[in-house]
Design an enzyme around this catalytic site. Structure first.
Site, PDB file in Angstrom:
ATOM      1  N   SER A  90       1.306  -1.027   0.145  1.00 44.30           N
ATOM      2  CA  SER A  90      -0.188  -0.262  -0.085  1.00 44.30           C
ATOM      3  C   SER A  90       1.231   1.463  -0.064  1.00 44.30           C
ATOM      4  O   SER A  90       1.694   1.323  -0.606  1.00 44.30           O
ATOM      5  CB  SER A  90      -0.667   0.505   1.477  1.00 44.30           C
ATOM      6  N   LEU A  91       1.162   2.326   1.399  1.00 45.82           N
ATOM      7  CA  LEU A  91       1.594   3.251   1.045  1.00 45.82           C
ATOM      8  C   LEU A  91       3.305   2.746   1.252  1.00 45.82           C
ATOM      9  O   LEU A  91       3.757   3.985   0.187  1.00 45.82           O
ATOM     10  CB  LEU A  91       1.731   4.380   3.188  1.00 45.82           C
TER      11      LEU A  91
END
Length: 312
Positions: A90-91
């Site tokens: 994700s991030l």
């Protein structure tokens, strides 16, 4: 010897998480750089908290990006070899792009701060939620989501993170998430629990945020990656700036396909997967995905220096 680096994202943060790296000059320098760019003392936040402040999405995302990049820079300073492949959960994908030379660190910081803000603004706190479901296969979790929303017109619920076999996170409207937890337990889930988050990441509720992020991405300089990066949303490499911009926007509302990502990395002949960031959440997931891989988490200065020497 072929190695891959993976970068953790939101959820791996904790007060004091950088204490074991504090003697590494590149770590402190990276946090100082981020503090100057954002005009916010990130080192004090990770060192002293308070926890509530660290866990605010608008703080967590730049803090985790900074931590991941700081540890990667320390790896480079220690003479660690260049990874053959990169990925981020994700991030963490933004840290992977910084490591690949595709994004500058200042631009990545601005992107993730904006990303966090528009995510929170798109779905006000209390409207959306997420839950972890353990012990059911992917298809059963998907059917749980379908069954719940079939009785709730206009409500959204879908798988958001395929983290490991038998471990899936769902996201959507909070009332649907609550109902899905109960239904998953009735279908034999070993664990089904709502998560303490204010944003339903990686689901269709985030499409308006993705549209706003896309505008900022268009204004951001991206270069072809010097190290191949496997992206969450489609488990593909994107060598061109335009396609990287597109996939980063799509990432906000598409599921994180982590199980497939690690299997794809292993299929490239990778023997060692190094988790470059605080904690060892990804190493635990990776062991469940492919037991043949040797997973190493750079959890402190000693481990980082030893691993850099061993994997030369």
């Amino acid at each position: 010897m072929k190695i891959a680096f993976v970068f953790p994202g939101q959820g791996s943060q904790s007060v004091g998480m950088m204490g074991s790296y504090s003697e590494l000059p590149s770590v402190r320098d990276t946090f100082s750089e981020a503090t100057d760019i954002l005009q916010q003392d990130l080192w004090s936040m990770v060192s002293n908290g308070p926890e509530d402040s660290l866990n605010l999405t608008t703080n967590t995302q730049p803090v985790m990006l900074t931590a991941d990049v700081a540890i990667y820079r320390a790896w480079q300073q220690a003479g660690g070899i260049k990874p053959h492949y990169l990925a981020g959960h994700s991030l963490g994908e933004y840290a992977a792009l910084v490591a690949a030379g595709s994004l500058t660190f200042p631009d990545a910081l601005k992107l993730v701060r904006f990303r966090a803000r528009v995510m929170q603004e798109t779905v006000p706190e209390g409207v959306g939620g997420m839950a972890a479901i353990v012990g059911l296969d992917d298809d059963t979790v998907a059917s749980v989501c379908t069954e719940v929303i079939s009785t709730m017109p206009g409500i959204s619920l879908e798988p958001a993170n395929f983290n490991a076999p038998g471990q899936v996170v769902i996201a959507g409207h909070s009332q649907a998430v609550t109902q899905a937890v109960t239904l998953a337990k009735s279908k034999g889930a070993k664990l089904a629990v709502t998560l303490p988050v204010s944003i339903p990441s990686h689901c269709s509720l985030m499409q308006p945020a993705a549209e706003k992020l896309a505008f900022l991405l268009e204004e951001t300089t991206l270069r072809p990656p010097e190290i191949p990066v496997f992206h969450n949303a489609d488990v593909q490499q994107h060598p061109e700036a335009a396609s990287i911009r597109e996939i980063l926007a799509h990432q906000l509302y598409r599921p994180v396909r982590w199980t497939e990502t690690i299997k794809t990395i292993a299929a490239q002949g990778i023997q060692h997967v190094v988790e470059c960031g605080p904690g060892k959440v990804l190493s635990g997931l990776n062991r469940r995905i492919d037991k043949s891989l040797e997973n190493i988490a750079l959890t402190d200065t000693g481990t980082l220096l030893k691993t850099a020497e061993t994997l030369k």
